[in-house]
Scaffold this motif. Structure first.
Motif, short mmCIF file in Angstrom:
data_model
loop_
_atom_site.label_atom_id
_atom_site.label_comp_id
_atom_site.label_asym_id
_atom_site.label_seq_id
_atom_site.Cartn_x
_atom_site.Cartn_y
_atom_site.Cartn_z
N PRO A 1 0.81 -1.22 0.00
CA PRO A 1 0.00 0.00 0.00
C PRO A 1 0.84 1.27 0.00
O PRO A 1 0.45 2.28 -0.58
CB PRO A 1 -0.81 -0.11 1.30
N VAL A 2 2.02 1.19 0.63
CA VAL A 2 2.90 2.37 0.67
C VAL A 2 3.40 2.72 -0.72
O VAL A 2 3.34 3.88 -1.15
CB VAL A 2 4.09 2.12 1.63
N PHE A 3 3.87 1.72 -1.45
CA PHE A 3 4.36 1.98 -2.80
C PHE A 3 3.22 2.34 -3.74
O PHE A 3 3.39 3.15 -4.66
CB PHE A 3 5.14 0.76 -3.32
N PHE A 4 2.06 1.75 -3.53
CA PHE A 4 0.89 2.10 -4.33
C PHE A 4 0.54 3.57 -4.10
O PHE A 4 0.19 4.30 -5.04
CB PHE A 4 -0.30 1.21 -3.93
N MET A 5 0.66 4.02 -2.86
CA MET A 5 0.40 5.40 -2.50
C MET A 5 1.38 6.35 -3.18
O MET A 5 1.01 7.40 -3.70
CB MET A 5 0.49 5.54 -0.97
N ILE A 6 2.64 5.96 -3.21
CA ILE A 6 3.68 6.78 -3.84
C ILE A 6 3.46 6.88 -5.35
O ILE A 6 3.51 7.97 -5.93
CB ILE A 6 5.07 6.18 -3.56
N VAL A 7 3.20 5.74 -5.98
CA VAL A 7 2.99 5.72 -7.43
C VAL A 7 1.76 6.53 -7.81
O VAL A 7 1.76 7.29 -8.79
CB VAL A 7 2.87 4.26 -7.94
N PHE A 8 0.70 6.38 -7.04
CA PHE A 8 -0.54 7.12 -7.33
C PHE A 8 -0.32 8.62 -7.22
O PHE A 8 -0.84 9.41 -8.01
CB PHE A 8 -1.65 6.66 -6.38
N THR A 9 0.47 9.02 -6.24
CA THR A 9 0.80 10.44 -6.08
C THR A 9 1.59 10.94 -7.28
O THR A 9 1.31 12.02 -7.82
CB THR A 9 1.63 10.66 -4.80
N ALA A 10 2.56 10.15 -7.70
CA ALA A 10 3.42 10.56 -8.80
C ALA A 10 2.66 10.72 -10.11
O ALA A 10 2.87 11.69 -10.85
CB ALA A 10 4.55 9.53 -8.98
N PHE A 11 1.73 9.81 -10.39
CA PHE A 11 1.06 9.83 -11.68
C PHE A 11 -0.21 10.67 -11.71
O PHE A 11 -0.73 10.97 -12.79
CB PHE A 11 0.75 8.39 -12.14
N THR A 12 -0.72 11.04 -10.54
CA THR A 12 -1.88 11.94 -10.53
C THR A 12 -1.52 13.33 -10.03
O THR A 12 -2.36 14.22 -10.04
CB THR A 12 -3.01 11.38 -9.63
N ASN A 13 -0.26 13.48 -9.60
CA ASN A 13 0.23 14.78 -9.13
C ASN A 13 -0.63 15.32 -7.99
O ASN A 13 -0.95 16.50 -7.95
CB ASN A 13 0.26 15.78 -10.30
N SER A 14 -1.00 14.44 -7.05
CA SER A 14 -1.86 14.85 -5.95
C SER A 14 -1.56 14.02 -4.70
O SER A 14 -1.63 12.79 -4.73
CB SER A 14 -3.34 14.68 -6.32
N ILE A 15 -1.23 14.71 -3.61
CA ILE A 15 -1.01 14.03 -2.33
C ILE A 15 -2.31 13.42 -1.84
O ILE A 15 -2.33 12.29 -1.32
CB ILE A 15 -0.45 15.02 -1.28
N SER A 16 -3.41 14.14 -1.99
CA SER A 16 -4.71 13.63 -1.54
C SER A 16 -5.06 12.33 -2.24
O SER A 16 -5.49 11.36 -1.61
CB SER A 16 -5.80 14.67 -1.80
N ASN A 17 -4.87 12.29 -3.57
CA ASN A 17 -5.14 11.06 -4.33
C ASN A 17 -4.25 9.92 -3.86
O ASN A 17 -4.69 8.78 -3.73
CB ASN A 17 -4.93 11.31 -5.82
N GLY A 18 -2.98 10.23 -3.61
CA GLY A 18 -2.04 9.21 -3.20
C GLY A 18 -2.38 8.61 -1.85
O GLY A 18 -2.42 7.38 -1.68
N VAL A 19 -2.67 9.48 -0.87
CA VAL A 19 -3.02 9.00 0.46
C VAL A 19 -4.32 8.19 0.41
O VAL A 19 -4.45 7.13 1.03
CB VAL A 19 -3.16 10.17 1.45
N GLY A 20 -5.29 8.68 -0.37
CA GLY A 20 -6.55 7.96 -0.51
C GLY A 20 -6.35 6.58 -1.11
O GLY A 20 -6.92 5.58 -0.63
N ALA A 21 -5.53 6.48 -2.16
CA ALA A 21 -5.25 5.19 -2.79
C ALA A 21 -4.53 4.26 -1.83
O ALA A 21 -4.77 3.04 -1.82
CB ALA A 21 -4.41 5.40 -4.05
N GLY A 22 -3.65 4.81 -1.01
CA GLY A 22 -2.93 4.00 -0.04
C GLY A 22 -3.87 3.41 1.00
O GLY A 22 -3.75 2.23 1.37
N ILE A 23 -4.80 4.21 1.48
CA ILE A 23 -5.77 3.74 2.49
C ILE A 23 -6.65 2.64 1.92
O ILE A 23 -6.84 1.59 2.55
CB ILE A 23 -6.64 4.92 2.98
#
Length: 432
Positions: free
Chosen positions: A377-399
């Motif tokens: 989930p941590v790496f999924f959170m990082i990748v999601f942040t990188a490709f959507t350019n959003s911390i909120s999206n990344g944290v949400g995807a990680g959760i």
């Protein structure tokens, strides 16, 4: 030995810092986020708001709320209108005719009031405790990735295309100055030069002069414009209709997780987190953040949030509220010396953001790599942040991914009821 007022209030020595370091860190933070004084008014102008008045409000809020963060919360964080929220407000809502800018400010105000209520009763602090330690550690890396991406874009090294991220024009003056700045700043950091980030910004700004990237102003003093054209112009018409709820939700969740990510991520780098990965007295910065959004909406600007660029000041050694106070004072002077504040080009701050982001990836060393359900989930959170350019999206995807992978491996008992609720909230957020 009798303690000075500064030591009693800010605990500078206790946190392993000095007054000189704190002031230098505050200057560094301001220089890395001074771009908001240019970018935010231009974005809000597309919503039909006068850029000059928005500039005044931006500097004013950056001053007052950052000073409050330093004095009340004693943390090295600076606040200003949030990037992302302002674009959503201007481009997605107002420019498309969905709402007027007056109605948009009213929505922001309501979102801020909800924030304030949740913060006053400790609900935001409770939500933080729902997060597992691995996600809290990963948030630091998420912030780092976001900083790196922000730096590469502002430095002209990357660009956003219809197909995603791509290399920018590396022969352009901006990119060349940025690359030179990366070399200069990385050498300063590697050699542990004092105020390395601040010196890097200064030297890169000088390098930008012959390249035409740094533009010297014709004058250095200007009086602030009046804010009466945008202050207290909120329009609450149809504010409680069903169509407004998803918009309020986007404002609310986006700001909450962006602020949460910044607070935990930057605090980890400053060594302010406890053994559980929590920030002691996190209710205080949450209250400041919420108060900033409420007062900012009243005066005519979008969500006020804790700025990710605070990481640059922390990288320069900032650990107390004196760093924030220094930044806040510089925002005040920006009201009258805007040509100087706006002198620093993005190419000069980009190297600091990139290098600070890389340094923040170091928190990944504490993630449990033996347990797939913890590190995936941590790496999924990082990748999601990188490709959507959003911390909120990344944290949400990680959760969401954390809950799914735990349930899928029959380890659902390791997931608290609070995290299930957060996951459902984030699903609704992504849908809307």
């Amino acid at each position: 030995m009798k303690k000075s007022f500064l030591e009693k209030h800010f605990k500078i020595l206790e946190r392993g810092s000095t007054v000189k370091t704190e002031i230098g860190a505050g200057v560094t933070t301001f220089m890395t986020m001074a771009y908001i004084l240019i970018v935010h008014p231009m974005i809000m102008k597309s919503a039909g708001m006068p850029a000059e008045s928005v500039f005044t409000v931006t500097a004013l809020m950056g001053c007052v709320i950052t000073l409050l963060m330093g004095l009340y919360a004693n943390l090295p964080f600076a606040l200003a209108p949030a990037m992302g929220t302002n674009a959503f407000f201007s481009i997605t809502l107002v420019a498309t005719g969905a709402v007027t800018w007056q109605q948009g400010l009213a929505m922001n105000f309501i979102s801020g009031v909800i924030f304030l209520i949740l913060s006053m009763f400790g609900f935001r602090e409770l939500i933080v405790k729902f997060l597992p330690r691995s996600l809290k550690l990963g948030i630091g890396a998420v912030v780092g990735i976001f900083l790196i991406e922000l730096g590469f874009k502002s430095g002209g090294i990357f660009q956003i295309t219809d197909n995603g991220l791509a290399l920018g024009d590396l022969t352009s003056e901006v990119a060349i100055v940025s690359i030179i700045g990366i070399v200069i700043t990385s050498i300063l950091v590697a050699n542990k030069v004092k105020c390395d980030m601040l010196v890097g910004i200064f030297l890169t700004t000088l390098v930008g002069i012959p390249f035409g990237v740094t533009h010297l102003p014709d004058s250095f003093i200007s009086l602030p414009a009046s804010i009466k054209t945008i202050a207290f112009h909120l329009d609450f018409t149809d504010m409680f209709s069903i169509k407004v709820l998803p918009i309020l939700f986007v404002f609310f969740v986006g700001d909450f997780f962006s602020t949460l990510g910044t607070l935990l991520g930057v605090s980890e780098k400053a060594g302010l987190l406890d053994e559980n990965g929590d920030l002691p007295d996190i209710q205080k910065p949450f209250l400041v953040d919420a108060f900033g959004t409420v007062s900012g909406a009243l005066l005519g600007t979008t969500t006020i949030t804790t700025f990710i660029e605070s990481a640059a000041g922390v990288g320069a050694g900032g650990k107390t509220g004196l760093t924030a106070i220094t930044t806040g004072i510089l925002f005040f002077f920006a009201l009258f010396f805007s040509p100087i504040a706006l002198l620093i080009p993005g190419a000069a701050t980009a190297p600091v953001l990139i290098i600070m982001g890389i340094i923040m990836l170091g928190c990944m060393k504490n993630v449990d790599y033996e347990d797939f359900t913890e590190f995936f989930p941590v790496f999924f959170m990082i990748v999601f942040t990188a490709f959507t350019n959003s911390i909120s999206n990344g944290v949400g995807a990680g959760i969401i991914s954390y809950v799914l992978v735990k349930v899928g491996t029959r380890r659902h008992k390791e997931v608290g009821i609070g995290l299930y609720i957060l996951a459902l909230i984030m699903v609704f957020y992504f849908i809307n």
